[in-house]
Write a protein that holds these residues in place. Sequence first.
Motif, PDB file in Angstrom:
ATOM      1  N   LEU A  18       0.836  -1.187   0.000  1.00  0.00           N
ATOM      2  CA  LEU A  18       0.000   0.000   0.000  1.00  0.00           C
ATOM      3  C   LEU A  18       0.877   1.246   0.000  1.00  0.00           C
ATOM      4  N   SER A  19       0.385   2.273  -0.662  1.00  0.00           N
ATOM      5  CA  SER A  19       1.075   3.555  -0.675  1.00  0.00           C
ATOM      6  C   SER A  19       0.112   4.655  -0.263  1.00  0.00           C
ATOM      7  N   CYS A  20       0.662   5.698   0.321  1.00  0.00           N
ATOM      8  CA  CYS A  20      -0.121   6.855   0.722  1.00  0.00           C
ATOM      9  C   CYS A  20       0.654   8.096   0.321  1.00  0.00           C
ATOM     10  N   ALA A  21       0.094   8.854  -0.606  1.00  0.00           N
ATOM     11  CA  ALA A  21       0.736  10.074  -1.080  1.00  0.00           C
ATOM     12  C   ALA A  21       0.173  11.270  -0.338  1.00  0.00           C
ATOM     13  N   ALA A  22       1.057  12.089   0.202  1.00  0.00           N
ATOM     14  CA  ALA A  22       0.649  13.246   1.001  1.00  0.00           C
ATOM     15  C   ALA A  22       0.945  14.543   0.262  1.00  0.00           C
ATOM     16  N   SER A  23       0.090  15.516   0.481  1.00  0.00           N
ATOM     17  CA  SER A  23       0.304  16.838  -0.086  1.00  0.00           C
ATOM     18  C   SER A  23      -0.312  17.879   0.831  1.00  0.00           C
ATOM     19  N   GLY A  24       0.177  19.082   0.711  1.00  0.00           N
ATOM     20  CA  GLY A  24      -0.413  20.188   1.453  1.00  0.00           C
ATOM     21  C   GLY A  24       0.279  20.542   2.751  1.00  0.00           C
ATOM     22  N   HIS A  25       1.173  19.708   3.238  1.00  0.00           N
ATOM     23  CA  HIS A  25       1.924  19.993   4.453  1.00  0.00           C
ATOM     24  C   HIS A  25       3.364  19.565   4.241  1.00  0.00           C
ATOM     25  N   THR A  26       4.234  19.980   5.149  1.00  0.00           N
ATOM     26  CA  THR A  26       5.626  19.556   5.102  1.00  0.00           C
ATOM     27  C   THR A  26       5.705  18.138   5.641  1.00  0.00           C
ATOM     28  N   PHE A  27       5.735  17.194   4.733  1.00  0.00           N
ATOM     29  CA  PHE A  27       5.577  15.775   5.066  1.00  0.00           C
ATOM     30  C   PHE A  27       6.591  15.295   6.093  1.00  0.00           C
ATOM     31  N   SER A  28       7.810  15.753   5.989  1.00  0.00           N
ATOM     32  CA  SER A  28       8.878  15.258   6.856  1.00  0.00           C
ATOM     33  C   SER A  28       8.764  15.761   8.294  1.00  0.00           C
ATOM     34  N   ASN A  29       7.773  16.572   8.599  1.00  0.00           N
ATOM     35  CA  ASN A  29       7.617  17.130   9.946  1.00  0.00           C
ATOM     36  C   ASN A  29       6.717  16.323  10.861  1.00  0.00           C
ATOM     37  N   ASN A  72      10.541  10.596   2.373  1.00  0.00           N
ATOM     38  CA  ASN A  72      10.231  12.007   2.590  1.00  0.00           C
ATOM     39  C   ASN A  72      10.512  12.871   1.360  1.00  0.00           C
ATOM     40  N   ASP A  73      11.342  12.382   0.468  1.00  0.00           N
ATOM     41  CA  ASP A  73      11.584  13.127  -0.770  1.00  0.00           C
ATOM     42  C   ASP A  73      10.374  13.065  -1.691  1.00  0.00           C
ATOM     43  N   LYS A  74       9.637  11.948  -1.590  1.00  0.00           N
ATOM     44  CA  LYS A  74       8.467  11.758  -2.449  1.00  0.00           C
ATOM     45  C   LYS A  74       7.147  11.928  -1.714  1.00  0.00           C
ATOM     46  N   ASN A  75       7.223  12.344  -0.425  1.00  0.00           N
ATOM     47  CA  ASN A  75       6.012  12.563   0.378  1.00  0.00           C
ATOM     48  C   ASN A  75       5.091  11.348   0.367  1.00  0.00           C
TER      49      ASN A  75
END
Length: 126
Positions: A18-29, A72-75
């Motif tokens: 499974l994969s989960c793609a994140a957007s809209g925030h600084t993912f690495s935080n 974290n490079d690919k969120n």
Amino acid sequence: ELVESGGGLVQAGDSLRLSCAASGHTFSNYAMGWFRQSPGKEREFVAAISSSGGSTRYADSVKGRFTISRDNDKNTVHLQMNSLKPEDTAVYYCAADFSRRRLSTAQTMSVSYDFWGQGTQVTVSS
């Protein structure tokens, strides 16, 4: 936004990622987690990973079979699921804990998470 993918119908013993793609925030935080919910049951914790990816935590039911990881490079956060069992059948959700970078027992509870994906169905046939 969190968008899960990778679910499907497999046989017992098979694997899924499974994969989960994140957007809209600084993912690495922030820490991330995976939960699952099957019909008639409460949403249950599956796995969590710290913001850096250096720490992970698993539910006893999946320990040794599932692996959570993040890029974290690919969120993106992943859940590698091996040796799947029929009892793993559920809708799987990824979630973001914007309040914490490190892991604690808090991330085993759904109330600790601030944002959820829409879920992806995993069905394991016997």
